[in-house]
Design a protein around this motif. Structure first.
Motif, PDB file in Angstrom:
ATOM      1  N   ARG A  10       0.896  -1.297  -0.350  1.00 63.37           N
ATOM      2  CA  ARG A  10       0.005  -0.381  -0.199  1.00 63.37           C
ATOM      3  C   ARG A  10       0.888   0.668  -0.227  1.00 63.37           C
ATOM      4  NH1 ARG A  10      -0.198   2.836   4.533  1.00 63.37           N
ATOM      5  NH2 ARG A  10       0.507   1.476   6.902  1.00 63.37           N
ATOM      6  N   THR A  11       0.292   2.613  -0.717  1.00 61.16           N
ATOM      7  CA  THR A  11       1.418   3.537  -0.774  1.00 61.16           C
ATOM      8  C   THR A  11       0.835   4.225   0.897  1.00 61.16           C
ATOM      9  OG1 THR A  11       0.503   3.719  -2.709  1.00 61.16           O
ATOM     10  CG2 THR A  11       1.448   5.588  -2.023  1.00 61.16           C
ATOM     11  N   ILE A  12       2.034   4.892   1.867  1.00 66.18           N
ATOM     12  CA  ILE A  12       1.683   5.571   2.487  1.00 66.18           C
ATOM     13  C   ILE A  12       1.869   6.440   2.569  1.00 66.18           C
ATOM     14  CG2 ILE A  12       2.871   5.956   4.731  1.00 66.18           C
ATOM     15  CD1 ILE A  12       4.540   2.566   4.621  1.00 66.18           C
ATOM     16  N   THR A  13       1.144   7.557   3.015  1.00 62.61           N
ATOM     17  CA  THR A  13       0.608   9.426   2.395  1.00 62.61           C
ATOM     18  C   THR A  13       1.145  10.156   4.304  1.00 62.61           C
ATOM     19  OG1 THR A  13      -1.810   8.974   2.827  1.00 62.61           O
ATOM     20  CG2 THR A  13      -0.547   8.632   0.868  1.00 62.61           C
ATOM     21  N   ARG A  14       0.571  10.952   3.432  1.00 66.04           N
ATOM     22  CA  ARG A  14       1.336  11.989   5.151  1.00 66.04           C
ATOM     23  C   ARG A  14      -0.485  12.161   5.460  1.00 66.04           C
ATOM     24  NH1 ARG A  14       4.533  17.478   5.781  1.00 66.04           N
ATOM     25  NH2 ARG A  14       3.307  18.728   7.186  1.00 66.04           N
ATOM     26  N   LYS A  15      -0.502  11.978   6.496  1.00 65.52           N
ATOM     27  CA  LYS A  15      -1.840  12.668   7.614  1.00 65.52           C
ATOM     28  C   LYS A  15      -2.355  14.239   7.120  1.00 65.52           C
ATOM     29  CE  LYS A  15      -3.808  12.642  12.027  1.00 65.52           C
ATOM     30  NZ  LYS A  15      -3.458  12.339  13.275  1.00 65.52           N
ATOM     31  N   PRO A  16      -3.760  13.510   5.757  1.00 68.65           N
ATOM     32  CA  PRO A  16      -3.585  15.156   6.128  1.00 68.65           C
ATOM     33  C   PRO A  16      -4.487  16.122   7.391  1.00 68.65           C
ATOM     34  CG  PRO A  16      -5.588  13.380   6.241  1.00 68.65           C
ATOM     35  CD  PRO A  16      -4.356  12.833   6.297  1.00 68.65           C
ATOM     36  N   VAL A  17      -3.988  17.148   6.749  1.00 66.32           N
ATOM     37  CA  VAL A  17      -4.414  18.303   8.446  1.00 66.32           C
ATOM     38  C   VAL A  17      -6.141  18.777   8.018  1.00 66.32           C
ATOM     39  CG1 VAL A  17      -4.229  20.962   8.732  1.00 66.32           C
ATOM     40  CG2 VAL A  17      -2.548  19.318   7.617  1.00 66.32           C
ATOM     41  N   PRO A  18      -6.867  18.512   8.395  1.00 69.07           N
ATOM     42  CA  PRO A  18      -8.266  18.470   8.396  1.00 69.07           C
ATOM     43  C   PRO A  18      -8.343  19.489   8.671  1.00 69.07           C
ATOM     44  CG  PRO A  18      -7.475  17.575  11.114  1.00 69.07           C
ATOM     45  CD  PRO A  18      -6.341  17.218   9.815  1.00 69.07           C
ATOM     46  N   HIS A  19     -10.011  20.300   7.954  1.00 70.36           N
ATOM     47  CA  HIS A  19     -10.406  21.533   9.114  1.00 70.36           C
ATOM     48  C   HIS A  19      -9.100  22.258   7.936  1.00 70.36           C
ATOM     49  CE1 HIS A  19     -13.270  18.709  10.693  1.00 70.36           C
ATOM     50  NE2 HIS A  19     -12.379  18.124  11.506  1.00 70.36           N
ATOM     51  N   HIS A  20      -8.877  22.274   7.332  1.00 76.93           N
ATOM     52  CA  HIS A  20      -7.686  23.256   6.675  1.00 76.93           C
ATOM     53  C   HIS A  20      -8.398  23.291   4.968  1.00 76.93           C
ATOM     54  CE1 HIS A  20      -6.627  23.458  10.704  1.00 76.93           C
ATOM     55  NE2 HIS A  20      -5.691  24.401  10.403  1.00 76.93           N
ATOM     56  N   ALA A  21      -8.635  24.802   4.807  1.00 74.09           N
ATOM     57  CA  ALA A  21      -8.250  25.194   3.611  1.00 74.09           C
ATOM     58  C   ALA A  21      -7.309  26.366   2.798  1.00 74.09           C
ATOM     59  CB  ALA A  21      -9.678  25.124   2.980  1.00 74.09           C
ATOM     60  N   SER A  22      -6.850  26.432   1.353  1.00 79.30           N
ATOM     61  CA  SER A  22      -6.068  27.224   1.331  1.00 79.30           C
ATOM     62  C   SER A  22      -7.325  28.124   0.375  1.00 79.30           C
ATOM     63  CB  SER A  22      -5.072  27.001   0.224  1.00 79.30           C
ATOM     64  OG  SER A  22      -5.147  25.847  -0.605  1.00 79.30           O
ATOM     65  N   LEU A  23      -6.541  29.667   0.154  1.00 76.88           N
ATOM     66  CA  LEU A  23      -7.534  30.260  -1.249  1.00 76.88           C
ATOM     67  C   LEU A  23      -6.082  31.170  -1.390  1.00 76.88           C
ATOM     68  CD1 LEU A  23      -9.575  32.242  -2.345  1.00 76.88           C
ATOM     69  CD2 LEU A  23     -10.101  33.299   0.030  1.00 76.88           C
ATOM     70  N   ILE A  24      -6.410  30.887  -2.549  1.00 78.56           N
ATOM     71  CA  ILE A  24      -4.769  31.697  -4.085  1.00 78.56           C
ATOM     72  C   ILE A  24      -5.483  32.936  -4.584  1.00 78.56           C
ATOM     73  CG2 ILE A  24      -3.470  31.963  -5.691  1.00 78.56           C
ATOM     74  CD1 ILE A  24      -2.398  30.340  -2.502  1.00 78.56           C
ATOM     75  N   VAL A  25      -5.413  33.759  -4.471  1.00 82.60           N
ATOM     76  CA  VAL A  25      -6.006  34.965  -4.675  1.00 82.60           C
ATOM     77  C   VAL A  25      -5.078  35.789  -6.168  1.00 82.60           C
ATOM     78  CG1 VAL A  25      -7.395  38.194  -4.310  1.00 82.60           C
ATOM     79  CG2 VAL A  25      -7.857  35.205  -3.296  1.00 82.60           C
ATOM     80  N   LYS A  26      -5.477  35.764  -6.973  1.00 79.16           N
ATOM     81  CA  LYS A  26      -4.532  36.830  -7.830  1.00 79.16           C
ATOM     82  C   LYS A  26      -5.276  37.416  -9.014  1.00 79.16           C
ATOM     83  CE  LYS A  26      -3.484  33.719 -11.477  1.00 79.16           C
ATOM     84  NZ  LYS A  26      -2.517  32.601 -11.767  1.00 79.16           N
ATOM     85  N   GLY A  27      -4.617  39.321  -9.087  1.00 77.80           N
ATOM     86  CA  GLY A  27      -5.432  40.342  -9.765  1.00 77.80           C
ATOM     87  C   GLY A  27      -4.923  41.268  -9.905  1.00 77.80           C
ATOM     88  N   LYS A  28      -5.500  42.173 -10.602  1.00 86.37           N
ATOM     89  CA  LYS A  28      -4.992  43.489 -10.333  1.00 86.37           C
ATOM     90  C   LYS A  28      -5.000  44.534  -9.040  1.00 86.37           C
ATOM     91  CE  LYS A  28      -5.769  48.240 -12.948  1.00 86.37           C
ATOM     92  NZ  LYS A  28      -6.733  49.043 -13.609  1.00 86.37           N
ATOM     93  N   ASP A  29      -4.122  44.714  -8.528  1.00 88.32           N
ATOM     94  CA  ASP A  29      -4.674  45.181  -7.017  1.00 88.32           C
ATOM     95  C   ASP A  29      -4.856  46.884  -7.063  1.00 88.32           C
ATOM     96  OD1 ASP A  29      -3.787  45.963  -4.300  1.00 88.32           O
ATOM     97  OD2 ASP A  29      -1.885  45.875  -4.738  1.00 88.32           O
ATOM     98  N   ARG A  30      -5.757  46.556  -6.013  1.00 89.57           N
ATOM     99  CA  ARG A  30      -7.266  47.889  -5.698  1.00 89.57           C
ATOM    100  C   ARG A  30      -7.360  47.477  -3.987  1.00 89.57           C
ATOM    101  NH1 ARG A  30     -11.268  46.864  -9.876  1.00 89.57           N
ATOM    102  NH2 ARG A  30      -9.854  45.888 -11.094  1.00 89.57           N
ATOM    103  N   THR A  31      -7.567  49.057  -3.331  1.00 90.39           N
ATOM    104  CA  THR A  31      -8.154  49.273  -1.799  1.00 90.39           C
ATOM    105  C   THR A  31      -8.877  48.043  -1.512  1.00 90.39           C
ATOM    106  OG1 THR A  31      -7.164  50.963  -2.340  1.00 90.39           O
ATOM    107  CG2 THR A  31      -8.902  50.764  -0.887  1.00 90.39           C
ATOM    108  N   GLY A  32      -9.687  47.555  -0.969  1.00 89.02           N
ATOM    109  CA  GLY A  32      -9.704  46.326  -0.147  1.00 89.02           C
ATOM    110  C   GLY A  32      -9.912  44.642  -0.490  1.00 89.02           C
TER     111      GLY A  32
END
Length: 301
Positions: A10-32
């Motif tokens: 069997r493949t051995i994998t790293r224990k996942p991080v529960p209840h965590h998500a990543s959000l990546i945002v990119k685009g033109k900079d502006r206030t707010g």
């Protein structure tokens, strides 16, 4: 074409991080932007664990942000968060974003040839829980590493690739990969990847190059480095594009050498740098820490 598969354990994998998500945002900079992201996540009861941002020009330049947040009922709420991000970030700010559950590791295929130092280092780190990925398979144009890969419980596929026409091998690669991987790592895979394959496979490909690009391209790089009397040798991990060895750079490192070291010494020390640089690039990519922008990257390491 011959095909060999090794799947004895069997493949051995790293224990996942529960209840965590990543959000990546990119685009033109502006206030707010930062305030809008924080307020949106707060409305859903999310707790921001880390936040990194970068703007290349606050007066309308390019903006990049990586946010990791936790939420107890994450999987149930993610669709609603994504819907609100569509409304707020895309409609109001014209920003692109990606949202991912970090408890689900990215699936990676590793390509290798006869040289095994980068391949085995990745598999060892994976088994030790140091890389948050699922290694779906190892594909090689030589059968030499099959036994060692079997010992890690990873499926091994031998797909010969001989002569200038790689179309048959690449067709077999695509058959194996489609729907099974989120990215590919070339761990000293000594074959040219065609632009048609890059387009059809549709996932990022990471390569390790044995120098600071574009120095010492081609065969015998450490012999060439010795002939030039270099004082530093290094390695570069980068994304693969149709322009050979010129894709966006993820990570680089060097080690100092002297005139007294032989080409074999340089190769041995260079292999150490290659292993370290590639493992960091794979780790950062798997954690959504690398954002591609044109032909360069923003790395929140």
């Amino acid at each position: 074409m011959t095909l060999t598969q090794e799947t004895s354990a069997r493949t051995i994998t790293r224990k996942p991080v529960p209840h965590h998500a990543s959000l990546i945002v990119k685009g033109k900079d502006r206030t707010g932007i930062v305030a809008a992201v924080g307020a949106l996540l707060s409305r859903h009861g999310a707790n921001i664990v880390s936040l990194d941002q970068y703007s290349d020009n606050p007066q309308g330049g390019a903006f990049f942000q990586r946010t990791v947040f936790s939420l107890d009922n994450l999987q149930a709420v993610l669709p609603a968060i994504e819907h609100d991000l569509q409304e707020r970030l895309r409609a109001d700010f014209e920003l692109e974003f990606t949202l991912r559950d970090l408890s689900v590791p990215k699936r990676v295929a590793i390509f290798a040839s006869k040289s095994d130092h980068c391949l085995l280092d990745l598999l060892w780190r994976h088994r030790r829980g140091q890389l948050p990925v699922n290694v779906s398979m190892v594909i090689s144009n030589h059968p030499d590493t099959a036994e060692e890969v079997r010992g890690f419980g990873i499926p091994f596929f031998h797909v010969p690739s001989m002569g200038p026409d790689k179309s048959a091998a690449e067709a077999e690669h695509l058959r194996l990969l489609r729907g099974n991987v989120d990215f590919i790592v070339l761990a000293r895979y000594m074959q040219i990847i065609s632009g048609d394959f890059i387009e059809q496979v549709g996932v990022p490909i990471i390569n390790i190059h044995h120098s600071f690009l574009p120095a010492f391209i081609g065969a015998g790089p450490y012999a060439k480095a010795k002939e030039r009397g270099v004082k530093l040798i290094g390695a570069t991990a980068h994304y693969v594009t149709e322009d050979l060895d010129e894709g966006p750079i993820i990570e680089q490192d060097v080690v100092r050498v002297t005139h007294a070291e032989t080409a074999a010494d340089l190769q041995r020390r260079g292999a150490d740098v290659e292993r370290a640089v590639l493992s960091r690039a794979v780790e950062w990519h798997s954690q959504d820490r690398v954002i591609r922008h044109g032909n360069h990257t923003i790395v929140f390491a």
